[in-house]
Design a protein around this motif. Structure first.
Motif, mmCIF file in Angstrom:
data_model
loop_
_atom_site.group_PDB
_atom_site.id
_atom_site.type_symbol
_atom_site.label_atom_id
_atom_site.label_comp_id
_atom_site.label_asym_id
_atom_site.label_seq_id
_atom_site.Cartn_x
_atom_site.Cartn_y
_atom_site.Cartn_z
ATOM 1 N N GLU A 365 -36.450 9.952 -3.426
ATOM 2 C CA GLU A 365 -36.802 11.450 -3.590
ATOM 3 C C GLU A 365 -36.434 12.447 -2.673
ATOM 4 O O GLU A 365 -36.005 13.382 -2.997
ATOM 5 C CB GLU A 365 -38.624 11.491 -3.501
ATOM 6 N N ILE A 366 -36.130 11.985 -1.391
ATOM 7 C CA ILE A 366 -35.668 13.037 -0.408
ATOM 8 C C ILE A 366 -34.048 13.105 -0.990
ATOM 9 O O ILE A 366 -33.623 14.188 -0.694
ATOM 10 C CB ILE A 366 -35.684 12.362 0.938
ATOM 11 N N VAL A 367 -33.430 11.874 -1.252
ATOM 12 C CA VAL A 367 -32.040 12.178 -1.469
ATOM 13 C C VAL A 367 -31.797 12.855 -2.654
ATOM 14 O O VAL A 367 -31.051 13.884 -2.984
ATOM 15 C CB VAL A 367 -31.402 10.748 -1.625
ATOM 16 N N ARG A 368 -32.857 12.967 -3.760
ATOM 17 C CA ARG A 368 -32.515 13.546 -5.029
ATOM 18 C C ARG A 368 -33.010 14.884 -4.759
ATOM 19 O O ARG A 368 -32.433 15.769 -5.264
ATOM 20 C CB ARG A 368 -33.603 12.992 -6.192
ATOM 21 N N ARG A 369 -33.745 15.490 -3.830
ATOM 22 C CA ARG A 369 -34.327 16.768 -3.670
ATOM 23 C C ARG A 369 -33.722 17.590 -2.492
ATOM 24 O O ARG A 369 -33.898 18.658 -2.555
ATOM 25 C CB ARG A 369 -35.640 16.562 -3.623
ATOM 26 N N SER A 370 -32.873 16.850 -1.769
ATOM 27 C CA SER A 370 -32.492 17.493 -0.577
ATOM 28 C C SER A 370 -31.101 18.014 -1.022
ATOM 29 O O SER A 370 -29.987 17.484 -0.773
ATOM 30 C CB SER A 370 -31.955 16.492 0.528
ATOM 31 N N ASP A 371 -30.865 19.159 -1.501
ATOM 32 C CA ASP A 371 -29.609 19.823 -2.230
ATOM 33 C C ASP A 371 -28.629 20.248 -1.199
ATOM 34 O O ASP A 371 -27.471 20.177 -1.133
ATOM 35 C CB ASP A 371 -29.808 21.130 -3.123
#
Length: 900
Positions: A365-371
């Motif tokens: 989730e962090i990887v996906r949402r950390s633009d």
């Protein structure tokens, strides 16, 4: 202007200069760093120490481990060696470095070997590097030796390289704060040759070392780590020099790291990896623990792992934070953006298929949402080599598990028993609602997983008992199979939501209780009028909220810490506990249980710090010293410390303000006294001096009437001066407590008549009338003082009473009432009490203030010394005048039988 601006831009960095100033106050640390044992760190350190000794420097050996090497032992000859401290432990005598002896000796330079050594139990500090820190704080320069594998952030790397777990570690900040780092380096081949020659270990140990640790591959890797870390330290020194001297050059990066710390064993390796990354980037970093709302109550093992990981992060130089929420990834990213984080370090453990399907991975989730933020992922494979087998929890000890299993079986069984007669007698088509109710019950009683288990078990129970063909786990109709699937899905969703509601309600209840507890505590503190009340409120609330014995220690003006409040009551602390409390007070850091200073004592001491510094210390003795405090208790303790510190600071400010007010009042009284003395002594003295001068200069040329007038003036002014001096002496006797009136029977009528006769001589202009009851009883007291009281009241009436005064005395019950009334302008209601204060003068005579303001004050002191009371009343008669009323107790007449 451009030149001036350029000079301004190239000014020294203030932070770098402040850091340099702080380092100048401490002793200087020099670390001799090596890749492995045997490279010659101790030899090089002693050789340089001997050279300094030759140059006249006061060099002392605090502790050196020669390991039987003759060349190293030879270098210690001629150098002063401090005796070691002996400790009895489990039938053995251990010898340790004596930090107290080193502090008492206080040399210019002390050599302390084996920086990563763990001290024996019951030592003041658990680690030798903490002893070195204390020496540095006292201003002593220290030389020490360290192997690269003992650095905290590199311990796991070395473990993977050499296959040996590193147990003794030193925080990286110790090396970063060192004034100098000297790399002692030899090639792997040379070190192996020294090992074979017996210059490192004895032959048996040398053979085992070659087989396990001292291999060319290991030594090469360790040498690379030592060279890299030394190069980073040199780079830090260069950057500091550039900043301090305003030299343009390459500056440190502005990266900021966030390391996410969980409750699994991977977190320790994530923290170490984050520390290495932050060190390589010269970047500050934050260790963040994310906890899901409603899951604060963790088992002891998880809480212990979290606490250990966060402590490790603190030792490695991180700032520790905790965040609670439902969307953990969102909370982490919001925190990162708020703190201007550029990189996030997270760990990824291998989860099972069911776990991945049930809940999304926080890392993903962090990887996906950390633009806009880079993410570093630490995988579980890096830590697998160090993973120790986890002890299985005994099912009997897990009350939560058994409660969930019991709730699941009981609820499904009850639902089946209820649905069976309903199906037989009423043929209800929607019996699934009964099973759905059992699922909701499990969710509310035991949580989410109990609800999910009840849903699955209800699926099979409903199929077996109520779906044709009955008593078989088969379904003949497709629509019934679909209905069961839909029912199971709805049951799982409903149970999950109900379980989360239960968890959230428990969390909200716990938070509400904590908030209510803190609210009550803040109310007690706000109503505490004195410092003693604040101390007791803090001690009692800490004991109640944290379920631990508590003690609050305060340093009075003499600077010695004493127990101000304790609950349950504690008489005193032992020597080690008192030393830990003093350490927390003086160093503004935790000491005692679970800290770096005297960790084996029963109390954990925390300083109460305010803007003025540490004002007190609170000590806590938990019931179970081995149990790690929960996050909720840590937050509660922090809140108690902060509120108590503010309350103590406020109480100290109030006490100081009272002292300041008293000093101001004393200064005011002193000024008033000086002004009164200046006027009231100078005026009669000036009159006396003028009259005497006239008599001396004019002599016989003066008429007899003029000479008589001058002599009368001298007599009046001398009497006035005498009364003033007598008043001052009386007031001094009253305030010092030296006044001891006689306790004799006094005839009030005689005392009043004597005072009136004296006043007629002193104040012939004052018309005094008296009304004394014929049956006036005697009182116990001092006849002379009573006459002085009445005379002072008549003197006051003469000054402010308009020339008329009356004295009245009679019996009033068990008391004698004596009043002196004048017919002057009277006293304002607000001043009826103030007129008895020293130096208060409320009236004017001929446009100036009259008297010294001591007469009525002396009257009050004398009356109270005789056991009576005095009050002022105004208006007295015909809406004017002032009446001073005195009351004295009438002694009981002696009994006849007693006389007989």
């Amino acid at each position: 202007m451009a030149e001036t601006g350029s000079e301004f831009e190239r000014r020294p960095d203030p932070d770098a200069l402040l850091a340099l100033a702080d380092r100048e106050k401490r002793g200087k640390l020099r670390v001799f760093l090596g890749a492995a044992p045997g490279v010659g760190k101790t030899y090089a350190m002693l050789a340089r120490a001997r050279a300094l000794k030759t140059d006249g420097v006061d060099v002392v050996i605090g502790l050196v481990e020669t390991h039987g090497r003759r060349e190293t032992e030879a270098l210690t000859e001629g150098l002063e060696i401090l005796p070691r401290r002996k400790i009895e432990y489990r039938g053995r005598t251990l010898e340790e470095f004596d930090v107290d002896a080193a502090l008492a000796r206080h040399p210019a330079l002390i050599v302390v070997d084996e920086l990563a050594h763990t001290n024996a139990p019951d030592s003041r500090h658990p680690k030798r590097w903490q002893d070195v820190e204390e020496l540095l704080d006292s201003g002593v320069d220290v030389w020490t030796a360290l192997n690269i594998q003992h650095l905290e952030s590199l311990a796991d790397v070395v473990s993977r390289i050499a296959g040996v777990a590193v147990r003794e570690t030193v925080p990286d900040r110790v090396l970063q704060d060192a004034a100098d780092v000297v790399l002692v380096d030899v090639t792997p081949d040379e070190l192996l040759q020294r090992l074979k020659e017996g210059k490192v270990y004895v032959p048996d140990m040398a053979r085992r070392a070659v087989q396990n640790f001292f291999t060319p591959r290991n030594l090469t890797a360790l040498r690379e780590l030592a060279l890299r870390r030394t190069a980073e330290r040199v780079d830090d020194q260069m950057v500091d020099y550039l900043r301090q001297n305003a030299i343009e050059g390459p500056w440190a990066t502005s990266e900021r790291l966030l390391v996410c710390v969980g409750s699994d064993r991977l977190s320790e390796f994530v923290v170490r990896a984050g520390a290495r990354l932050a060190t390589g980037l010269n970047a500050p970093w934050i260790a963040l623990h994310l906890e899901r709302a409603g899951e604060e109550e963790q088992d002891a093992e998880r809480a212990r792992r979290i606490d250990e990981a966060l402590r490790l992060a603190e030792r490695l130089g991180a700032t520790v934070e905790r965040v609670s929420g439902h969307d953990l990834a969102g909370e982490a990213l919001r925190f990162a953006r708020r703190e201007n984080i550029t990189q996030i370090v997270v760990g990824r453990s291998r989860a099972g298929l069911l776990a991945r399907l049930w809940r999304k991975s926080l890392t993903d989730e962090i990887v996906r949402r950390s633009d806009d933020i880079a993410v570093q992922v630490i995988t579980e494979s890096r830590a697998k080599a160090e993973e120790e087998p986890r002890p299985r929890k005994a099912l009997s000890a897990n009350g939560e598990l058994w409660r969930g299993v019991g709730a699941t079986l009981a609820s499904v069984a009850c639902a089946t028993l209820i649905a069976w007669p309903l199906d037989v007698w009423l043929h209800l088509p929607n019996l699934g609602m009964i099973f759905l109710a059992s699922v909701v019950f499990c969710a509310l009683a035991a949580g989410v997983w109990s609800a999910v288990a009840a849903s699955i078990l209800s699926f099979f129970a409903f199929d077996f008992f109520f779906v044709d063909p009955r008593y078989e786990f088969t379904i003949s109709q497709a629509h019934e199979f679909l209905s069961l699937l839909v029912y199971t899905f709805v049951a799982i969703v409903t149970g999950t939501l109900a379980g989360r509601v239960r968890e959230q309600s428990r969390a909200m209840r716990a938070r509400a209780e904590a908030a209510q507890s803190l609210f009550e505590f803040s109310r007690k503190l706000s109503s505490a009028a004195s410092l003693d009340e604040v101390m007791w409120a803090a001690a009692m609330h800490a004991q109640k909220a944290l379920d631990a014995k508590s003690a609050v220690l305060l340093a009075p003006d003499d600077g010695e810490l004493t127990i101000a409040a304790a609950w349950p009551p504690i008489d005193q602390l032992d020597a080690k506990e008192a030393g830990a409390a003093r350490w927390a007070y003086e160093r503004a850091e935790p000491a005692g249980l679970r800290s770096g200073t005297l960790p084996n004592i029963r109390f954990a001491f925390r300083p109460l710090a305010t803007t003025r510094g540490v004002v007190a210390v609170i000590g806590l003795e938990p019931k179970n010293a081995q149990e790690t405090p929960s996050a909720q208790n840590e937050r509660m303790l922090t809140a108690i410390l902060e509120q108590t510190a503010i309350a103590v600071d406020r109480a100290l400010l109030v006490r100081e303000s009272v002292r300041a007010a008293a000093l101001e009042e004393n200064e005011k009284l002193r000024s008033t006294l000086l002004a009164s003395l200046s006027h009231d002594l100078r005026t009669p003295l000036a009159s006396i001096t003028g009259a005497v001068t006239s008599l001396r200069q004019l002599g016989d040329r003066l008429a007899d009437t003029d000479r008589l007038d001058l002599l009368v003036s001298i007599e009046e002014e001398a009497a006035r001066l005498s009364r003033f001096v007598v008043n001052l002496l009386d007031m001094s006797r009253i305030e010092s407590g030296a006044l001891a009136p006689r306790r004799e029977l006094v005839d009030v009528g005689d005392a009043v008549r004597s005072a009136m006769e004296r006043s007629r001589k002193e104040f012939p202009q004052l018309k005094v009338s008296a009304s004394l009851a014929p049956d006036l009883p005697a009182i116990r007291g001092d006849a002379g003082l009573l006459g002085q009281i009445v005379f002072n009241l008549l003197d006051n009436a003469h000054k402010y009473g308009g020339g008329q005064a009356s004295v009245y005395a009679r019996r009033d019950g068990d008391e004698l009432l004596l009043t002196v009334t004048d017919e002057g302008p009277g006293v304002k209601p607000a001043d009826l009490e103030r007129i008895f204060e020293k130096f208060y003068r409320g009236g004017r005579i001929d446009g100036r203030k009259a008297g010294t303001g001591l007469g009525l004050s002396i009257c009050r002191g004398l009356v109270e010394a005789m056991g009576g009371s005095i009050v002022a009343q105004s208006p007295a008669i015909r809406r004017k005048g002032t009446r001073i009323a005195l009351r004295f107790p009438i002694p009981e007449p002696p009994r006849r039988d007693a006389v007989a």
